[in-house]
Scaffold this motif. Sequence first.
Motif, mmCIF file in Angstrom:
data_model
loop_
_atom_site.group_PDB
_atom_site.id
_atom_site.type_symbol
_atom_site.label_atom_id
_atom_site.label_comp_id
_atom_site.label_asym_id
_atom_site.label_seq_id
_atom_site.Cartn_x
_atom_site.Cartn_y
_atom_site.Cartn_z
ATOM 1 N N ARG A 138 28.497 45.790 20.904
ATOM 2 C CA ARG A 138 28.820 44.363 20.855
ATOM 3 C C ARG A 138 29.399 43.991 19.501
ATOM 4 N NH1 ARG A 138 25.417 41.366 24.742
ATOM 5 N NH2 ARG A 138 25.500 42.755 26.487
ATOM 6 N N LEU B 68 30.306 41.888 34.151
ATOM 7 C CA LEU B 68 29.501 41.730 35.357
ATOM 8 C C LEU B 68 30.396 41.755 36.599
ATOM 9 C CD1 LEU B 68 26.640 41.390 36.334
ATOM 10 C CD2 LEU B 68 26.963 38.927 36.290
ATOM 11 N N ASP B 69 31.561 41.101 36.509
ATOM 12 C CA ASP B 69 32.507 41.117 37.625
ATOM 13 C C ASP B 69 32.899 42.547 37.975
ATOM 14 O OD1 ASP B 69 32.487 38.417 37.917
ATOM 15 O OD2 ASP B 69 34.449 38.051 37.005
ATOM 16 N N LYS B 70 33.131 43.332 36.942
ATOM 17 C CA LYS B 70 33.563 44.704 37.149
ATOM 18 C C LYS B 70 32.452 45.510 37.847
ATOM 19 C CE LYS B 70 34.160 47.288 33.418
ATOM 20 N NZ LYS B 70 33.594 48.640 33.525
ATOM 21 N N GLU C 88 42.266 49.020 28.769
ATOM 22 C CA GLU C 88 42.294 47.607 29.148
ATOM 23 C C GLU C 88 40.933 47.181 29.675
ATOM 24 O OE1 GLU C 88 44.723 44.635 32.122
ATOM 25 O OE2 GLU C 88 45.187 46.774 32.113
ATOM 26 N N GLU D 15 27.501 34.212 34.879
ATOM 27 C CA GLU D 15 28.592 35.034 34.370
ATOM 28 C C GLU D 15 29.574 35.568 35.398
ATOM 29 O OE1 GLU D 15 26.744 38.023 32.005
ATOM 30 O OE2 GLU D 15 25.615 36.532 30.889
ATOM 31 N N ASP E 224 39.787 52.766 31.568
ATOM 32 C CA ASP E 224 41.001 52.718 30.758
ATOM 33 C C ASP E 224 40.812 51.699 29.632
ATOM 34 O OD1 ASP E 224 43.112 50.473 32.718
ATOM 35 O OD2 ASP E 224 40.982 50.442 32.233
ATOM 36 N N SER F 107 33.858 41.078 27.152
ATOM 37 C CA SER F 107 33.398 39.797 27.683
ATOM 38 C C SER F 107 32.404 40.058 28.810
ATOM 39 C CB SER F 107 34.595 39.011 28.197
ATOM 40 O OG SER F 107 34.172 38.107 29.188
ATOM 41 N N ASP F 108 31.251 39.434 28.708
ATOM 42 C CA ASP F 108 30.199 39.727 29.676
ATOM 43 C C ASP F 108 30.556 39.316 31.098
ATOM 44 O OD1 ASP F 108 27.993 41.104 28.562
ATOM 45 O OD2 ASP F 108 27.660 39.370 27.268
ATOM 46 N N GLY F 109 31.290 38.200 31.216
ATOM 47 C CA GLY F 109 31.674 37.744 32.547
ATOM 48 C C GLY F 109 32.467 38.817 33.250
ATOM 49 N N ARG F 110 33.445 39.371 32.531
ATOM 50 C CA ARG F 110 34.275 40.413 33.137
ATOM 51 C C ARG F 110 33.463 41.669 33.380
ATOM 52 N NH1 ARG F 110 40.025 39.841 30.025
ATOM 53 N NH2 ARG F 110 40.274 37.626 30.436
ATOM 54 N N ARG G 217 39.067 42.111 46.875
ATOM 55 C CA ARG G 217 39.317 42.266 45.441
ATOM 56 C C ARG G 217 40.796 42.100 45.116
ATOM 57 N NH1 ARG G 217 35.557 47.595 45.203
ATOM 58 N NH2 ARG G 217 36.923 48.045 46.930
ATOM 59 N N TRP H 63 39.804 38.408 35.604
ATOM 60 C CA TRP H 63 38.454 37.863 35.585
ATOM 61 C C TRP H 63 38.238 36.993 34.360
ATOM 62 C CZ3 TRP H 63 37.920 43.401 36.923
ATOM 63 C CH2 TRP H 63 37.811 43.575 38.291
ATOM 64 N N SER H 64 37.548 35.954 34.540
ATOM 65 C CA SER H 64 37.310 35.067 33.401
ATOM 66 C C SER H 64 35.847 35.098 33.007
ATOM 67 C CB SER H 64 37.729 33.652 33.758
ATOM 68 O OG SER H 64 37.058 33.227 34.919
ATOM 69 N N GLY H 65 35.587 35.595 31.844
ATOM 70 C CA GLY H 65 34.208 35.636 31.354
ATOM 71 C C GLY H 65 33.864 34.334 30.665
ATOM 72 N N LEU H 66 32.636 33.944 30.735
ATOM 73 C CA LEU H 66 32.247 32.657 30.161
ATOM 74 C C LEU H 66 31.164 32.776 29.109
ATOM 75 C CD1 LEU H 66 32.261 30.424 33.348
ATOM 76 C CD2 LEU H 66 33.811 30.274 31.415
ATOM 77 N N PHE H 67 30.068 33.418 29.482
ATOM 78 C CA PHE H 67 28.924 33.377 28.596
ATOM 79 C C PHE H 67 28.542 34.767 28.123
ATOM 80 C CE2 PHE H 67 28.651 29.859 31.532
ATOM 81 C CZ PHE H 67 28.561 28.800 30.661
ATOM 82 N N LEU I 191 30.048 44.288 39.696
ATOM 83 C CA LEU I 191 29.914 43.767 41.061
ATOM 84 C C LEU I 191 30.999 44.355 41.965
ATOM 85 C CD1 LEU I 191 29.304 39.909 41.037
ATOM 86 C CD2 LEU I 191 28.116 41.601 42.443
ATOM 87 N N ALA I 192 32.227 44.347 41.457
ATOM 88 C CA ALA I 192 33.354 44.834 42.258
ATOM 89 C C ALA I 192 33.188 46.308 42.606
ATOM 90 C CB ALA I 192 34.666 44.599 41.509
ATOM 91 N N LEU J 74 37.241 51.231 41.348
ATOM 92 C CA LEU J 74 37.586 50.314 40.265
ATOM 93 C C LEU J 74 36.988 50.768 38.939
ATOM 94 C CD1 LEU J 74 37.244 46.773 41.815
ATOM 95 C CD2 LEU J 74 39.286 47.772 40.812
#
Lengths: 174, 254
Positions: free
Chosen positions: A174, A111-113, A99, B52, A97, A106-109, A28, B92-96, A115-116, A91
């Motif tokens: 949302r 999901l990344d969060k 930020e 995503e 926080d 944003s959904d991408g972030r 990470r 992180w870069s969000g897309l959809f 996952l991490a 994480l």
Amino acid sequence: MHDHRQRFEALALPHLDAAYNLARWLSRSPADADDIVQDAMLRAFAAFGQFRGEHIRPWLLAIVRNCWRNRVDEVRRRGHAPLPEEGEGALVSDRPDPETEAAAASDGRRLDKLLAALPEDYRTVLILREMEDLSYREIAEVTGVPIGTVMSRLARARALLKSHWMAEDAHVVR
Amino acid sequence: MSCAESLRTQAFIDGEIDGAEAESIERHIESCPECQAVCADAALVSDAMRAEASRYAAPESLRRRVQAALALDKGYDPARAIRLPRVERGFWSGLFSGAGVTALAAGVAGLMLLPPSAATLADAVVQAHTDALMRGREITVVSTDHHTVKPWFAGRIALSPPVVDFAAEGFKLVGGRLDKAAGAPAAVVVYRHGGHAIDLFVWADRGAALPAAAVSHGYRSIFWKRRDLDFAAVSDTSEPELAKFVQLVQAEPE
């Protein structure tokens, strides 16, 4: 010797993205991922003479994972503060926080969060299956566990990620 | 999950099972709500991750570093400095959006709308076919392997369409997608025939009357029923060619 290196590069370098992605998701951290991948490629080259498998990708990814593991152990031996890995969910605290909260828009972030924040065993199996399209056998090779364990981890990982996703959905406006 | 077959169901979804075993697990899934949920959840997570989650590419600088290190080949030095990983935020870069995923879950749950008339049905499937083509969205799962395409549908729609490659007969399986037909969720199996795309729509029969065949805006469609499923083949290929395709599909054992 020169031919040996060319053969290695031709086989291994096409998988550099896969190696980096795994290292990045394990550590990470971009800087650590760089170091882990470089370590792994040099080790793989050193061991290339013994490579007999027909699929180089799981073999390489297993080395990447070992290199990451070694770094974690090394840090622990030196008595440094535990890696984020040790406190699962380091994480993602109960109260994110501002930020992180903004990033969650944003959904991408988002999901990344999530996952991490998954425990490493579950995160790795999802990365290997859903991003790298590895078969169960290949995932077993990378993670050094029996196929049955891969299957149960994958089921658990999907259930966890889905429930965290749904739980967030209930909170995020949302 | 407590169904003893849930891991085998998951293995089917992941394309790890084929042949007779795949058929037996498919039959099981049809009658097991728990395994249907396993399919839906796996599909949800898989789609979300592919759409995503960030897959990081190796930076060009790293590629050069690795090549330089290999060229020097000083061997592996275990005494490398170990740095503590930093907790990264904000890269992180969000897309959809996740809306599509939620909509998918709703689709799996089953939408019940009134069936349209036979005439509007012909127009509707042609419209769906051309819409998908124009938006370049005719294929969601790209594969010429029915072991990949068939399980892909399992988690995403509550029916099991026949997925057979007829490449030897000139109709090449190229993938699948989800769409709508007669106001119901439909599985679409996509074929290529020469320069033409053929969509095979499959949806759950709800007793609606089907047109036999129709031509609409230069596209042909042929409809038929088989047990509890409705079918439509849609393409701009010639009438005899489309009829030949339909015969191939109909000749497949259930």
